[in-house]
Design a protein around this motif. Structure first.
Motif, PDB file in Angstrom:
ATOM      1  N   VAL A   1       0.876  -1.191   0.074  1.00 47.60           N
ATOM      2  CA  VAL A   1       0.255  -0.128   0.046  1.00 47.60           C
ATOM      3  C   VAL A   1       0.956   1.176   0.071  1.00 47.60           C
ATOM      4  O   VAL A   1       0.686   2.172  -0.682  1.00 47.60           O
ATOM      5  N   VAL A   2       2.001   1.260   1.004  1.00 42.51           N
ATOM      6  CA  VAL A   2       2.987   2.350   0.818  1.00 42.51           C
ATOM      7  C   VAL A   2       3.471   2.491  -0.524  1.00 42.51           C
ATOM      8  O   VAL A   2       3.584   3.496  -1.055  1.00 42.51           O
ATOM      9  N   GLY A   3       4.018   1.514  -1.088  1.00 37.39           N
ATOM     10  CA  GLY A   3       4.490   1.436  -2.587  1.00 37.39           C
ATOM     11  C   GLY A   3       3.620   1.603  -3.544  1.00 37.39           C
ATOM     12  O   GLY A   3       3.868   2.537  -4.534  1.00 37.39           O
ATOM     13  N   VAL A   4       2.391   1.520  -3.666  1.00 39.29           N
ATOM     14  CA  VAL A   4       1.268   1.926  -4.719  1.00 39.29           C
ATOM     15  C   VAL A   4       1.110   3.309  -4.548  1.00 39.29           C
ATOM     16  O   VAL A   4       0.755   3.932  -5.547  1.00 39.29           O
ATOM     17  N   THR A   5       0.873   3.978  -3.352  1.00 36.15           N
ATOM     18  CA  THR A   5       0.599   5.118  -3.029  1.00 36.15           C
ATOM     19  C   THR A   5       1.715   6.258  -3.107  1.00 36.15           C
ATOM     20  O   THR A   5       1.489   7.272  -2.973  1.00 36.15           O
ATOM     21  N   GLY A   6       3.130   5.613  -3.211  1.00 38.25           N
ATOM     22  CA  GLY A   6       4.332   6.722  -3.132  1.00 38.25           C
ATOM     23  C   GLY A   6       4.567   7.324  -1.902  1.00 38.25           C
ATOM     24  O   GLY A   6       5.075   8.172  -2.061  1.00 38.25           O
TER      25      GLY A   6
END
Length: 112
Positions: free
Chosen positions: A49-54
């Motif tokens: 989730v952190v990765g997809v939202t940058g």
């Protein structure tokens, strides 16, 4: 599996059996290790989730929503395998629990 796609509970049983054959630690610790594995999988959802939202400016966008979906599936499957590790009646335990949650949440309205 030769062309046969297993149902959810068949797959859970098959994976539980496979894991049993490949455990490095004694059986007394197995349920605890399955629960720790669940925590690890939840962390991977958070990372996706952190990765997809940058949200990590140092890394930028590193994941896709498909990665999040996959990690959530891993959490669900890991939880079912952990339940199976605690009881051979995992399917029945889960079904009874789902019925209670559904009745409580939906006021007895059928799912679907």
């Amino acid at each position: 599996m030769s062309g046969h796609t297993p149902g959810l509970w068949d797959a859970v049983e098959d994976l539980h059996t496979w894991l049993d054959r490949h455990r490095a630690v004694g059986s007394r610790e197995d349920p605890l290790l399955c629960i720790l594995k669940l925590s690890e999988e939840v962390g991977e959802v958070a990372q996706a989730v952190v990765g997809v939202t940058g949200q990590n400016p140092r890394k930028g966008t590193t994941h896709t929503w498909e990665d999040v979906h996959s990690e959530l599936c891993d959490v669900a499957l890991t939880a079912l395998i952990a339940l199976r590790t605690l009881t051979p009646d995992a399917r029945e335990v889960f079904t009874r629990h789902l019925e209670k949650v559904t009745a409580r949440s939906l006021g007895g309205t059928a799912m679907g």
